[in-house]
Design an enzyme around this catalytic site. Structure first.
Site, PDB file in Angstrom:
ATOM      1  N   LYS A 158       0.835  -1.208   0.000  1.00  0.00           N
ATOM      2  CA  LYS A 158       0.000   0.000   0.000  1.00  0.00           C
ATOM      3  C   LYS A 158       0.862   1.248   0.000  1.00  0.00           C
ATOM      4  CE  LYS A 158      -4.358  -1.633   1.719  1.00  0.00           C
ATOM      5  NZ  LYS A 158      -5.474  -1.508   2.640  1.00  0.00           N
ATOM      6  N   LYS A 181      -2.779  -9.512  -8.316  1.00  0.00           N
ATOM      7  CA  LYS A 181      -4.110  -9.912  -7.848  1.00  0.00           C
ATOM      8  C   LYS A 181      -5.169  -8.893  -8.304  1.00  0.00           C
ATOM      9  CE  LYS A 181      -4.363  -7.733  -3.397  1.00  0.00           C
ATOM     10  NZ  LYS A 181      -4.472  -7.694  -1.995  1.00  0.00           N
ATOM     11  N   LYS A 224      -9.429  -3.258  -6.993  1.00  0.00           N
ATOM     12  CA  LYS A 224     -10.205  -2.175  -7.594  1.00  0.00           C
ATOM     13  C   LYS A 224      -9.317  -1.019  -8.061  1.00  0.00           C
ATOM     14  CE  LYS A 224     -11.491   0.173  -3.297  1.00  0.00           C
ATOM     15  NZ  LYS A 224     -10.233  -0.097  -2.666  1.00  0.00           N
TER      16      LYS A 224
HETATM   17  P1  AMP Z   1     -11.004  -5.809   1.280  1.00  0.00           P
HETATM   18  O1  AMP Z   1     -11.797  -5.245   0.155  1.00  0.00           O
HETATM   19  O2  AMP Z   1      -9.550  -5.526   1.185  1.00  0.00           O
HETATM   20  O3  AMP Z   1     -11.607  -5.454   2.622  1.00  0.00           O
HETATM   21  O4  AMP Z   1     -11.103  -7.396   1.128  1.00  0.00           O
HETATM   22  C1  AMP Z   1     -12.234  -8.148   1.508  1.00  0.00           C
HETATM   23  C2  AMP Z   1     -11.935  -9.630   1.417  1.00  0.00           C
HETATM   24  O5  AMP Z   1     -11.676 -10.011   0.057  1.00  0.00           O
HETATM   25  C3  AMP Z   1     -10.689 -10.062   2.207  1.00  0.00           C
HETATM   26  O6  AMP Z   1     -10.968 -11.293   2.845  1.00  0.00           O
HETATM   27  C4  AMP Z   1      -9.633 -10.243   1.149  1.00  0.00           C
HETATM   28  O7  AMP Z   1      -8.658 -11.187   1.513  1.00  0.00           O
HETATM   29  C5  AMP Z   1     -10.451 -10.738  -0.028  1.00  0.00           C
HETATM   30  N1  AMP Z   1      -9.806 -10.423  -1.329  1.00  0.00           N
HETATM   31  C6  AMP Z   1      -9.453  -9.203  -1.780  1.00  0.00           C
HETATM   32  N2  AMP Z   1      -8.902  -9.268  -3.021  1.00  0.00           N
HETATM   33  C7  AMP Z   1      -8.909 -10.591  -3.356  1.00  0.00           C
HETATM   34  C8  AMP Z   1      -8.487 -11.338  -4.523  1.00  0.00           C
HETATM   35  N3  AMP Z   1      -7.964 -10.722  -5.602  1.00  0.00           N
HETATM   36  N4  AMP Z   1      -8.651 -12.685  -4.512  1.00  0.00           N
HETATM   37  C9  AMP Z   1      -9.195 -13.314  -3.437  1.00  0.00           C
HETATM   38  N5  AMP Z   1      -9.620 -12.680  -2.322  1.00  0.00           N
HETATM   39  C10 AMP Z   1      -9.485 -11.332  -2.275  1.00  0.00           C
END
Ligand code: AMP
Ligand code: TRP
Length: 347
Positions: free
Chosen positions: A117, A214, A217
């Site tokens: 980040k 990965k 957004k």
């Molecule tokens: P966040 O939007 O960062 O709060 O992520 C929410 C959930 O989505 C968390 O459990 C992350 O580990 C999962 N996550 C985020 N990006 C990915 C991805 N590209 N593949 C799999 N899981 C993801």
């Protein structure tokens, strides 16, 4: 006597639209775990965590309610799970402070998500002209970003959670949570449960336009949002990066793009990768991609419609969060009292 069910918890930040990575790595699994009936489930909106990113306070309430609408549209049910808002429960911040006092700075510096980040944000800081030549730019970053995993540990430990369903990018944070639980227990007496992660078969969905990275957004062309209309997501899938070959085969090293689409397709259809390979033997990438489009459509068309209906019911959504937060607060408040006793904060 009936044994209490093990506690399961997870949170998602309200920072924008959910993508297929969030869905296949986390949300879809939340719904399945909830519906298994085996756990006492807590799912929350990590709005305190989201303050570590740039944001507009005017947009935060909408982002929060939108995320709750995603939760409900995907199948989370306030009658089966406790759905709550992190910032409504002061015990999260309190425990984070307390855990800070046993967290070595070195552990936080090692966190990959923090480093990533920071890297992504430092150019933005430079552009704003805040920095002078020769100054370490990281010194200007907010301490919340650095401390983020400690708040996450507090979120989990407050509820005695045994299981935490997350994507692969959160494993390191969970390991830190376990370390802090052990350390606190050893120093002050057994207080916390050491949690375990629960991963899906797709713990790391990759970007469509850059399958070495990965899905996130921050790179919208490679990212499929779960509330996207067909006309928006289809071109992204049809132009997803593949290799110059023509076999629909799983080989993440040589064919990362095709392998990522295979993984997504298999997860959506709930079948194994070899079965998908068999289905597309002798077929072209275009035919395969068209079927991926169809699978995405089938999975999300219902969720999209439900979400549209839900987002207009703002009072209902607020009420769901209010009631869930009351239930969560009862548990969290008991735990923080126990913690304070352990620390001698009782005079
Ligand atoms: P966040 O939007 O960062 O709060 O992520 C929410 C959930 O989505 C968390 O459990 C992350 O580990 C999962 N996550 C985020 N990006 C990915 C991805 N590209 N593949 C799999 N899981 C993801
Ligand atoms: N850090 C998680 C993410 O970025 C969100 C989160 C905050 C979380 N607190 C948590 C996940 C507690 C699981 C448990 O996705």
């Amino acid at each position: 006597m009936l044994m209490p069910k093990p506690v399961l918890i997870s949170g998602v930040q309200p920072t924008g639209r959910l993508h297929v990575g969030n869905y296949l790595g986390a949300l879809k699994n939340f719904v399945e775990l909830q519906n298994s009936g085996k756990y006492s489930c807590y799912f929350f909106i990590a709005d305190l965590h989201s303050l570590t990113e740039d944001f507009d306070p005017k947009e935060k309430p909408e982002q929060t309610l939108n995320l709750l609408a995603d939760f409900l549209a995907a199948g989370l049910d306030p009658k089966k799970s406790v759905l709550f808002l992190q910032s409504r429960i002061p015990a999260h911040s309190e425990l984070a402070w307390i855990l800070n006092t046993i967290t070595p700075i070195g552990e936080l510096r090692r966190m990959t998500q923090y480093k990533e980040k920071l890297l992504a944000r430092v150019p933005a800081i430079v552009e704003k002209g805040i920095l002078q030549d020769g100054v370490d730019m990281r010194e200007f970053e907010n301490a919340g970003l650095f401390d983020y995993p400690v708040l996450m540990a507090a979120d989990i430990l407050l509820y005695d959670a045994k299981f935490v369903p997350v994507g692969e990018d959160q494993l390191q944070h969970l390991e830190l949570t376990r370390t802090l639980a052990r350390k606190f227990n050893a120093k002050f007496g057994k207080t916390f449960v050491e949690p375990q992660p629960l991963l899906t078969k797709t713990p790391r969905v990759m970007s469509l336009s850059n399958p070495e990275k990965k899905m996130s957004k921050s790179e919208p062309t490679g990212c499929l949002f779960i509330d996207e209309e067909d006309a928006e997501f289809q071109p992204k899938i049809m132009s997803a990066v593949t290799d110059s070959g023509s076999d629909v085969k799983y080989d993440p090293d040589k064919k990362p793009g095709v392998s990522n689409l295979l993984t997504i397709y298999a997860a959506l259809k709930d079948i194994d990768i070899p079965e998908v390979e068999g289905r597309f033997k002798g077929k072209s990438y275009v035919e395969f991609k068209s079927d991926v489009c169809q699978a995405i459509h089938n999975e999300f068309v219902g969720i999209r419609m439900k979400k549209k209906e839900l987002v207009s019911k703002r009072e209902f959504l607020r009420q769901v969060l209010l009631e869930g937060s009351k239930k969560a607060a009862e548990i969290a408040n008991k735990k923080i009292e126990e913690v304070k006793k352990r620390l001698g904060l009782t005079a």
